[in-house]
Design a protein around this motif. Structure first.
Motif, PDB file in Angstrom:
ATOM      1  N   MET B  97     -25.476 -38.246 -34.995  1.00 33.53           N
ATOM      2  CA  MET B  97     -24.083 -37.860 -34.705  1.00 33.53           C
ATOM      3  C   MET B  97     -23.439 -38.735 -33.638  1.00 33.53           C
ATOM      4  O   MET B  97     -22.327 -38.468 -33.211  1.00 33.53           O
ATOM      5  N   ARG B  98     -24.150 -39.797 -33.213  1.00 40.95           N
ATOM      6  CA  ARG B  98     -23.645 -40.571 -32.073  1.00 40.95           C
ATOM      7  C   ARG B  98     -22.251 -41.131 -32.312  1.00 40.95           C
ATOM      8  O   ARG B  98     -21.440 -41.216 -31.401  1.00 40.95           O
ATOM      9  N   TYR B  99     -21.955 -41.510 -33.546  1.00 45.14           N
ATOM     10  CA  TYR B  99     -20.662 -42.164 -33.797  1.00 45.14           C
ATOM     11  C   TYR B  99     -19.641 -41.197 -34.388  1.00 45.14           C
ATOM     12  O   TYR B  99     -18.616 -41.600 -34.889  1.00 45.14           O
ATOM     13  N   ARG B 100     -19.959 -39.918 -34.326  1.00 50.31           N
ATOM     14  CA  ARG B 100     -19.021 -38.929 -34.838  1.00 50.31           C
ATOM     15  C   ARG B 100     -18.087 -38.494 -33.732  1.00 50.31           C
ATOM     16  O   ARG B 100     -18.526 -38.018 -32.691  1.00 50.31           O
ATOM     17  N   ARG B 101     -16.787 -38.645 -33.986  1.00 53.75           N
ATOM     18  CA  ARG B 101     -15.803 -38.244 -32.975  1.00 53.75           C
ATOM     19  C   ARG B 101     -15.297 -36.831 -33.234  1.00 53.75           C
ATOM     20  O   ARG B 101     -14.574 -36.272 -32.422  1.00 53.75           O
ATOM     21  N   ASP B 102     -15.665 -36.293 -34.408  1.00 50.07           N
ATOM     22  CA  ASP B 102     -15.111 -34.980 -34.773  1.00 50.07           C
ATOM     23  C   ASP B 102     -15.898 -33.835 -34.155  1.00 50.07           C
ATOM     24  O   ASP B 102     -15.547 -32.684 -34.332  1.00 50.07           O
ATOM     25  N   LEU B 103     -16.988 -34.155 -33.418  1.00 45.89           N
ATOM     26  CA  LEU B 103     -17.793 -33.094 -32.822  1.00 45.89           C
ATOM     27  C   LEU B 103     -17.756 -33.215 -31.309  1.00 45.89           C
ATOM     28  O   LEU B 103     -17.792 -34.323 -30.772  1.00 45.89           O
ATOM     29  N   THR B 104     -17.708 -32.071 -30.621  1.00 40.80           N
ATOM     30  CA  THR B 104     -17.794 -32.110 -29.160  1.00 40.80           C
ATOM     31  C   THR B 104     -19.263 -32.233 -28.766  1.00 40.80           C
ATOM     32  O   THR B 104     -20.158 -32.043 -29.601  1.00 40.80           O
ATOM     33  N   ALA B 105     -19.499 -32.555 -27.501  1.00 42.98           N
ATOM     34  CA  ALA B 105     -20.872 -32.698 -27.015  1.00 42.98           C
ATOM     35  C   ALA B 105     -21.646 -31.397 -27.228  1.00 42.98           C
ATOM     36  O   ALA B 105     -22.822 -31.415 -27.595  1.00 42.98           O
ATOM     37  N   ARG B 137     -42.664 -37.442 -38.093  1.00 38.78           N
ATOM     38  CA  ARG B 137     -41.640 -38.494 -37.986  1.00 38.78           C
ATOM     39  C   ARG B 137     -40.702 -38.444 -39.187  1.00 38.78           C
ATOM     40  O   ARG B 137     -39.505 -38.681 -39.047  1.00 38.78           O
ATOM     41  N   GLN B 138     -41.247 -38.139 -40.363  1.00 37.43           N
ATOM     42  CA  GLN B 138     -40.389 -38.045 -41.544  1.00 37.43           C
ATOM     43  C   GLN B 138     -39.454 -36.844 -41.433  1.00 37.43           C
ATOM     44  O   GLN B 138     -38.316 -36.897 -41.869  1.00 37.43           O
ATOM     45  N   ARG B 139     -39.952 -35.755 -40.828  1.00 38.75           N
ATOM     46  CA  ARG B 139     -39.065 -34.608 -40.599  1.00 38.75           C
ATOM     47  C   ARG B 139     -37.933 -34.990 -39.671  1.00 38.75           C
ATOM     48  O   ARG B 139     -36.796 -34.549 -39.834  1.00 38.75           O
ATOM     49  N   VAL B 140     -38.267 -35.790 -38.641  1.00 34.84           N
ATOM     50  CA  VAL B 140     -37.233 -36.249 -37.705  1.00 34.84           C
ATOM     51  C   VAL B 140     -36.143 -36.988 -38.476  1.00 34.84           C
ATOM     52  O   VAL B 140     -34.948 -36.735 -38.289  1.00 34.84           O
ATOM     53  N   ALA B 141     -36.574 -37.878 -39.373  1.00 35.34           N
ATOM     54  CA  ALA B 141     -35.610 -38.682 -40.131  1.00 35.34           C
ATOM     55  C   ALA B 141     -34.743 -37.793 -41.023  1.00 35.34           C
ATOM     56  O   ALA B 141     -33.531 -37.997 -41.140  1.00 35.34           O
ATOM     57  N   ILE B 142     -35.367 -36.800 -41.627  1.00 36.49           N
ATOM     58  CA  ILE B 142     -34.609 -35.888 -42.491  1.00 36.49           C
ATOM     59  C   ILE B 142     -33.579 -35.123 -41.651  1.00 36.49           C
ATOM     60  O   ILE B 142     -32.402 -35.038 -42.003  1.00 36.49           O
ATOM     61  N   ALA B 143     -34.038 -34.608 -40.498  1.00 39.07           N
ATOM     62  CA  ALA B 143     -33.124 -33.867 -39.627  1.00 39.07           C
ATOM     63  C   ALA B 143     -31.975 -34.755 -39.160  1.00 39.07           C
ATOM     64  O   ALA B 143     -30.836 -34.307 -39.048  1.00 39.07           O
ATOM     65  N   ARG B 144     -32.267 -36.029 -38.891  1.00 36.37           N
ATOM     66  CA  ARG B 144     -31.229 -36.939 -38.424  1.00 36.37           C
ATOM     67  C   ARG B 144     -30.143 -37.135 -39.491  1.00 36.37           C
ATOM     68  O   ARG B 144     -28.951 -37.079 -39.186  1.00 36.37           O
ATOM     69  N   THR B 145     -30.561 -37.350 -40.741  1.00 37.72           N
ATOM     70  CA  THR B 145     -29.556 -37.565 -41.786  1.00 37.72           C
ATOM     71  C   THR B 145     -28.753 -36.286 -42.029  1.00 37.72           C
ATOM     72  O   THR B 145     -27.549 -36.352 -42.274  1.00 37.72           O
ATOM     73  N   LEU B 146     -29.434 -35.136 -41.934  1.00 40.35           N
ATOM     74  CA  LEU B 146     -28.706 -33.873 -42.103  1.00 40.35           C
ATOM     75  C   LEU B 146     -27.700 -33.698 -40.977  1.00 40.35           C
ATOM     76  O   LEU B 146     -26.552 -33.314 -41.203  1.00 40.35           O
ATOM     77  N   ALA B 147     -28.132 -34.006 -39.743  1.00 38.84           N
ATOM     78  CA  ALA B 147     -27.240 -33.862 -38.586  1.00 38.84           C
ATOM     79  C   ALA B 147     -26.053 -34.808 -38.704  1.00 38.84           C
ATOM     80  O   ALA B 147     -24.938 -34.479 -38.309  1.00 38.84           O
ATOM     81  N   ALA B 148     -26.309 -35.990 -39.256  1.00 35.81           N
ATOM     82  CA  ALA B 148     -25.220 -36.953 -39.429  1.00 35.81           C
ATOM     83  C   ALA B 148     -24.172 -36.397 -40.384  1.00 35.81           C
ATOM     84  O   ALA B 148     -23.022 -36.833 -40.367  1.00 35.81           O
ATOM     85  N   GLY B 149     -24.586 -35.426 -41.189  1.00 36.28           N
ATOM     86  CA  GLY B 149     -23.663 -34.843 -42.155  1.00 36.28           C
ATOM     87  C   GLY B 149     -23.673 -35.577 -43.482  1.00 36.28           C
ATOM     88  O   GLY B 149     -22.705 -35.517 -44.243  1.00 36.28           O
ATOM     89  N   SER B 150     -24.780 -36.286 -43.777  1.00 35.68           N
ATOM     90  CA  SER B 150     -24.869 -37.006 -45.049  1.00 35.68           C
ATOM     91  C   SER B 150     -24.854 -36.012 -46.196  1.00 35.68           C
ATOM     92  O   SER B 150     -25.586 -35.028 -46.170  1.00 35.68           O
TER      93      SER B 150
END
Lengths: 252, 259
Positions: B97-105, B137-150
């Motif tokens: 979510m680092r480059y998402r501006r639509d979310l607050t901290a 580590r694969q769970r981390v990657a899955i969570a990251r893409t989900l958090a990104a909103g993919s």
């Protein structure tokens, strides 16, 4: 941590053994003290040089020169190397020139550097910079290229703009190797420094060593050399310790 | 209008044809597995969806719109180097979510916690990726893409480096998460059993250049649920063997044409 304590113990014991052997050989008279003064004599000389001859001042001058030149070289090499490694045409444009200069032995450029800069500080800084910048910039470029493409593609698919991939991916990914490369390059700086100080200086450890040689003061020559060794050892250990601390995440 | 659509997509690298004209429609929320021999071009097709490669001709449409450069709508999960070693587990998830501006901290923090919980890594939030297992580590990657909103997860043999037990656990969890979150998945593998277990639909590829050899509607055959009991059923075995026979046929083809 028992393993690392073990290593330190072995390292210290081996060094002490070597010094004792040297002391024994010198005292036995097998080699003339003119050529190989005993370590006890060298240490005593080192002490007098510190107390009466301003050895620490010369060591300080040398260290300062090394760090100034090295920091200038690193400050230039890191951004330029990152650009060379990430933007293909920049790499293609600069690599031949840099490769050419990199292969020139620094001593061969001493006369040129004296013609350009005289015999002042700038000559020494220039020579040190010459010896490290061109090496470091290529190492940095290679490190950037070795960042796994998966890291970049991960960043791209969470929406990172191009330049943010440099700061958020390339830089942190390469940082541990970068610090290692800087530590090694910093060591090379000392080689070039001594050359520069022998050729044109009235201060610094190279100057001290060369002066002592002129008067055949072997203990002083050795004391000077040992001073460089100690500075090198300390610097290296400090940077290694910092590396372990900063990059704890690398430990599996 | 279908959700994701490949329209006569081809790819060639110089003289080498990697993907023959390829057509496929994927429904929203569908789990599609690309199954085929290594190096057949299935990964290339998946990477094109991510915008990481461009088709030589043809188009890929998402909701009728041609795909542009990579963005967070299409997230990647790789087999290796899937998490940044210099960020903690939580840091990696938040990176999505680092480059998402639509979310607050605060929203970002909440989402990080949510997706960590979803993949069962809450207790490892502050751990470094190098100190956890490959499966984690694969769970981390899955969570990251989900958090990104993919909305589409592109997974390139993500469980290929895991042992059988971990792999099975992650497959179960991936299926559960995908259902709960309603995301579309394109999953590349050469593991027949994995394909049969995970997919709503399996696309079996020929050798290079990639062509569709067969399409198997797994949901129609086995129902929508992926459970461990299912894995032991006769229907599952029949389907697995069928897929295996298809994959084998591509292999024989290779031997037949080899000099």
């Amino acid at each position: 941590m028992a393993g690392s304590r073990h290593r330190i113990l072995i390292g210290t014991a081996a060094s002490l053994g070597l010094i004792l052997l040297w002391e024994a050989v010198s005292r036995s008279g097998a080699v003339s003290a003119r050529f190989l003064p005993a370590p006890s004599v060298v240490v005593a000389t080192l002490w007098t040089m510190i107390a009466e001859r301003g050895l620490l001042y010369h060591a300080g001058v040398s260290t300062l020169r090394v760090w100034v030149a090295f920091l200038i070289a690193a400050a230039m090499a890191v951004p330029i190397g990152i650009l060379m490694g990430s933007v293909r045409w920049i790499g293609a444009a600069l690599e031949p020139v840099i490769d050419f200069i990199r292969y020139l032995p620094v001593p061969a450029l001493v006369p040129l550097s004296i013609i350009w800069f005289g015999v002042g500080e700038s000559t020494k800084i220039f020579l040190l910079w010459l010896g490290t910048f061109f090496q470091l910039v290529l190492l940095v470029a290679d490190d950037v290229r070795r960042v796994p493409h998966e890291f970049h593609e991960t960043a791209m698919t969470v929406g990172a703009p191009g330049w943010r991939r440099l700061t958020d991916v390339s830089l942190p990914a390469m940082l541990p190797t970068l610090v290692d490369n800087m530590r090694i390059t910093l060591g090379w700086c000392w080689t070039y420094l001594i050359i520069a100080e022998i050729v044109a200086a009235d201060s610094g450890l190279g100057f001290v060593i060369w002066q002592a040689r002129r008067f055949f003061q072997t203990p002083e020559v050795m004391a000077g050399v040992i001073t460089i060794g100690i500075i090198g050892l300390l610097t290296d250990q400090v940077i290694r310790a910092a590396h372990r601390r900063w990059f704890r995440y690398l430990v599996r | 209008m279908s959700y994701l659509e490949f329209r006569s997509v081809t790819k060639r690298y110089g003289p080498v044809e990697v993907v023959a004209p390829f057509d496929l429609e994927v429904a929203e929320g569908e789990f599609v597995v690309f199954l085929g021999p290594s190096g057949c071009g299935k990964t290339t097709l998946m990477r094109m969806v991510g915008g990481l490669e461009q088709p030589s001709s043809g188009r890929i449409l998402l909701r009728g719109q041609p795909l542009g450069p990579p963005d967070r709508r299409r997230g990647m999960v790789f087999q290796s180097y899937s998490a940044f070693p210099w960020l903690t587990v939580a840091g990696n998830v938040a990176y999505g979510m680092r480059y998402r501006r639509d979310l607050t901290a605060a929203e970002k923090r909440a989402r990080t916690a949510h997706f960590l919980r979803l993949v069962g890594l809450t207790d490892f939030a502050h751990q470094w990726p190098n100190r956890i297992s490959g499966g984690m580590r694969q769970r981390v990657a899955i969570a990251r893409t989900l958090a990104a909103g993919s909305e589409i997860l592109l997974m390139d043999e993500p469980f290929g480096a895991l042992d059988a037990l971990r792999r099975e656990r992650l497959q179960l969890e991936l299926r559960r998460i995908q259902r709960e979150e309603g995301r579309t998945v394109i999953f590349v593998t050469h593991d027949v059993e994995e394909a049969a277990f995970l997919a709503d639909r399996v696309i079996v590829f020929t050798r290079r250049p990639a062509r569709i050899l067969a399409e198997v509607d797994v949901t129609a055959r086995l129902g929508p649920e992926s459970t461990l009991e299912l894995r032991g059923s006769a229907e599952f075995f029949a389907l697995r063997n069928e897929l295996l026979a298809l994959v084998r046929s591509t292999d024989e083809e290779e031997e037949a044409t080899a000099p």
